[in-house]
Write a protein that holds these residues in place. Structure first.
Motif: not given
Length: 829
Positions: A312-324
């Motif tokens: 979901l974050l990648a859809r808005f341009g946050y391609a390097n998100s970290k979810v843990r």
């Protein structure tokens, strides 16, 4: 006292030697001996001093280490002659050739890459100190795949001019099998439950020769993770595999695997909270969150939640998100509170998109398919959709993309699409042979990527025993920037179905006309198309069979009843198409639906309509899509509307549906369906006619005779279904997977005539000639299903798609003709 003086003298002598050892001198000359391949300048560049510098013996010894570090020399000696420094060198031998012998489990490409990573390449100097480590590393690899008897030896052969040949000799031996897998400590689930879904197999009986119980270290590691996931997905958060042991039998032919586990107890979720930045998508994320309070902890759902939020974050341009996910475990209450930490990072923008690999196709053809725009934020969904749209183009074999960060900028990337083209021209031909049909040949040329523009253009020239035709088509799929397509066609044909090769009842038809079509995209997967055609038909030399009575009644010229049938139609068509296929040719996943309605306008000479529907669904059966399952359905129905002179319009026989050949492999082309019925009136003698001299009069029509033709006339309804298992092509490497396809198929279907009336012939007598005629059946019955099964091989060759089919008929009816082997060009499924 004497001892003290002796010690003092010794210390003084030692100090004097130390001073002498560090005596310095000025270098007047440097001489290098033993160079063959290494240039003198390259050797001198590695020295830590030059002529004129002041050095000590320590400096000279340090220079030896520096020269060794350059990697060119096996032996180095340094001498001093006055103020001249002399280096005597022995260069490392140059690798002349590398040979492999006995390797089966490891491909030579992998070995060459591994050696190159260790600087072992042809033309490079050989460092013999690393040969032993390479031998050990390869031996360890074989142990990892269960070959404990394997041995690897590197043989060095010295050649003139300080060259060597390397020969890697492999004795792989047989792989050790898994004799037994033991799980110790499991009480909640049996060994059978835990081991039923793992890849490692144990002690297989001889009749399971298609399976393998070979031990492989990586496979076992994956199985350990599966067992761990089995417990975590059922709430056992404290589950742990304390140890795993692999014991090798003395003969090294089998292994015993033991897993010591601690199961723990079930834990329920007491709460889920978020920390970090959810980019104002809090409400949406909570709606899709599968983790609920009070439910058992599920490791698979936790992983799915993390991946879903990241996507979901990648859809808005946050391609390097970290979810843990951070669990806070309460062992007293057996509950766990989950804290999901979300760090979106910086929004990433696309600076530039590049296309590589397109030797024939213009860049703009690909760019108009992009859904990821330059200057916009990076969206994985848009990138995947762009890849999918490009891959659907019929002249593209495969496409991959790569994201590269822009140097010195932490929020920009470049995208590189690498495409692999395939032949875009289609040499449309067909050759087949049947017991009754004989040899048939068709030829044509179609270019799906005209001069690299992405436009479709073609000219088709078909000729065989009964047909001559020419057609020209042109379609621009992007007539406008928003994807509206525009195309047109001109065609002419002269068909003589009097030849037995046609399998159709005899008649001659000339047909010519022109048309245009326009298409509108609804969204990424749906499209509407509209067309209009002007068509002129001239039919003569027709055998007047009984099913033509309505057609004859509305077209016959009373003043010239033998003049044939001439009619002009104005055709309108509309179609809807939906496609989620992953490729244009040889798809392996996705579905396709297409529905078309065609009708003549009321001012046409004939009034009729046709409805056609096609559905294809591909289900991948393996992760790499090497195995896939295809289900296919074709439906068709047509009829007339209105009436003329008291006779209802019907579907012209020239528009009938046919089966056999391409759509029903194993049967001869167009042989399935209703056959022509010829009706003959009986006569009785009467008074002689003064003109003709005969005096015969027809009797009551109920006394007529009829004969069923061997030839088909088609029908106004059709239904054909195909089930196809797409398999890897034997003896062919994976690199040809997108251009060669093998499949096992079952085809079933029928063509029938909804207007046929069997009762019309109930009281008549059938005539059977010397050549066996088929019996009369109810041609209006859709239940007369034919079926075939076989194997098909398709190849996208430089001249277009080639299809080879070998089929056996499962169900047929009298009058059906078989064609066990067929070969076609220009047809793919």
């Amino acid at each position: 006292m004497t001892i003290k003086r002796l010690v003092a003298a010794m210390l003084l002598a030692s100090a004097s030697n130390s001073v002498l050892a560090e005596e310095s001198f000025t270098v007047q000359d440097i001489q290098v001996e033993g160079l063959q391949r290494v240039a003198l300048g390259a050797a001198l560049n590695n020295l830590p001093f030059n002529v004129g510098d002041t050095v000590t013996d320590y400096t000279l010894s340090r220079s030896i280490r520096t020269l060794y570090g350059a990697g060119h020399f096996d032996d180095i000696k340094v001498l001093r002659n006055g103020n001249t420094v002399i280096y005597r060198l022995r260069e490392r031998p140059t690798i002349n050739a590398i040979e492999f012998d006995g390797n089966k489990d490891v491909k030579e490409e992998q070995l060459n890459q591994s050696l190159a990573d260790n600087s072992i390449e042809v033309g490079e100097p050989l460092d013999k100190t690393i040969l032993k480590s390479i031998e050990n590393g390869l031996t360890e690899f074989y142990h990892g795949v269960g070959k404990y008897q394997a041995e690897v030896e590197i043989e060095v052969t010295y050649l003139p001019r300080n060259r060597v040949n390397l020969k890697l000799k492999f004795e792989e031996g047989d792989a050790a099998s898994i004799r037994q897998i033991n799980i110790v400590g499991n009480k909640l689930f049996s060994d059978e439950e835990l081991l039923k879904d793992i890849e490692s197999q144990q002690d297989l009986p001889w009749w399971r020769f298609m399976s393998s119980d070979r031990y492989q270290k990586q496979t076992l590691q994956g199985d350990i993770e599966k067992i761990t996931s089995y417990y975590l997905d059922r709430g056992y958060l404290r589950f742990d595999i304390k140890s795993s042991q692999v014991s090798v039998s003395p003969d090294k032919e089998s292994v015993y695997v033991t897993l010591n586990v601690s199961e723990g107890e079930k834990y329920t979720i007491s709460g889920v909270k978020f920390v970090g930045d959810l980019i104002d998508q809090d409400e949406f994320i909570r709606q899709i969150l599968p983790l609920k309070d009070g439910e058992l902890y599920n490791g698979a759902l936790v992983t799915y939640t993390e991946e879903s939020i990241a996507k979901l974050l990648a859809r808005f341009g946050y391609a390097n998100s970290k979810v843990r996910t951070i669990p806070q475990i309460n062992d007293d209450t057996k509950e766990v509170e989950l804290t999901i930490s979300v760090d979106p990072g910086k929004r990433v923008y696309v600076r530039r998109i590049n296309v590589a690999g397109n030797a024939n196709t213009k860049d703009e053809v690909f760019r108009r398919e992009f859904r990821q725009m330059e200057g916009a934020w990076l969206s994985n969904d848009s990138l995947e959709l762009s890849k999918q749209r490009i891959q659907r183009l019929p002249y593209i074999e495969s496409v991959e993309f790569e994201t590269t960060p822009v140097a010195g900028v932490d929020d920009q990337v470049d995208i590189g699409f690498n495409v692999k083209e395939q032949p875009s021209g289609s040499f449309n031909a067909g050759i087949s042979y049947g017991n009754y049909m004989g040899l048939s040949f068709q030829i044509g040329v179609q270019q799906e990527n005209f001069f690299g523009s992405g436009n479709s253009a073609g000219i088709s020239l078909n000729t065989n025993k009964y047909q001559k035709s020419v057609s020209m088509t042109y379609t621009d799929p992007y007539y406008t920037l928003d994807g509206i397509s525009l195309g047109g066609q001109v065609f002419y044909s002269d068909v003589d179905y009097s030849s037995a090769s046609s399998n159709l009842e005899a008649y001659n038809q000339q047909r010519y006309g022109f048309g245009a079509n326009i298409g509108y995209p609804i969204n990424e997967y749906n499209r509407l198309n509209f067309g209009a055609n002007y068509v002129v038909n001239k039919i003569n030399s027709i055998n007047e069979y009984d099913q033509l009575r309505h057609f004859r009644a509305v077209l016959v010229d009373a003043a010239n009843p033998d003049g044939g049938y001439n009619f002009t139609n104005y055709e309108l068509s509309a179609s809807w198409m939906r496609s989620t296929l992953n490729r244009g040719l040889f798809p392996t996943a996705g579905h396709y639906f297409g529905a078309t309605v065609k009708a003549t306008t009321p001012n046409s000479d004939l009034s009729y309509y046709k409805l056609m529907f096609e559905a294809r669904n591909y289900i991948p059966l393996s992760n790499d899509h090497a195995w896939s399952f295809l289900s296919r359905l074709e439906l068709g129905y047509g009829n007339g509307y209105g009436d003329k002179n008291g006779y209802d319009y019907t579907l012209p026989f020239t528009e009938n549906f046919y089966a056999g050949g391409d759509n029903m492999r194993g049967f001869e082309s167009r042989i399935i369906g209703p056959h022509a019925i010829f009706r003959y009136a009986q006569s009785v003698p009467g008074l002689p006619d003064p003109n003709s001299g005969t005096g015969n009069f027809p009797t009551n029509p109920n006394n007529d005779n009829y004969q069923v033709s061997l030839r088909s006339i088609g029908g106004n309804a059709m239904a054909i279904a195909t089930l196809e298992l797409i398999t890897p092509t034997p003896f062919l490497s994976d690199e040809y997977r997108n251009s060669v396809r093998t499949s096992l198929f079952v085809d079933a279907g029928n063509v029938w005539d909804t207007e046929f009336d069997l009762d019309r012939y109930a009281s008549l007598t059938q005539i059977v000639s010397a050549q066996r005629q088929p019996g009369l059946v109810d041609y209006s019955d859709p239940g007369l299903i034919r079926a075939t099964a076989g194997v098909s091989l398709q190849w996208i060759s430089p001249m277009g798609p080639l299809t080879f089919s070998l089929a056996k008929i499962i169900k047929k009816y009298e009058g059906d003709l078989q064609e066990n082997f067929s070969f076609n060009i220009g047809t793919t499924f």
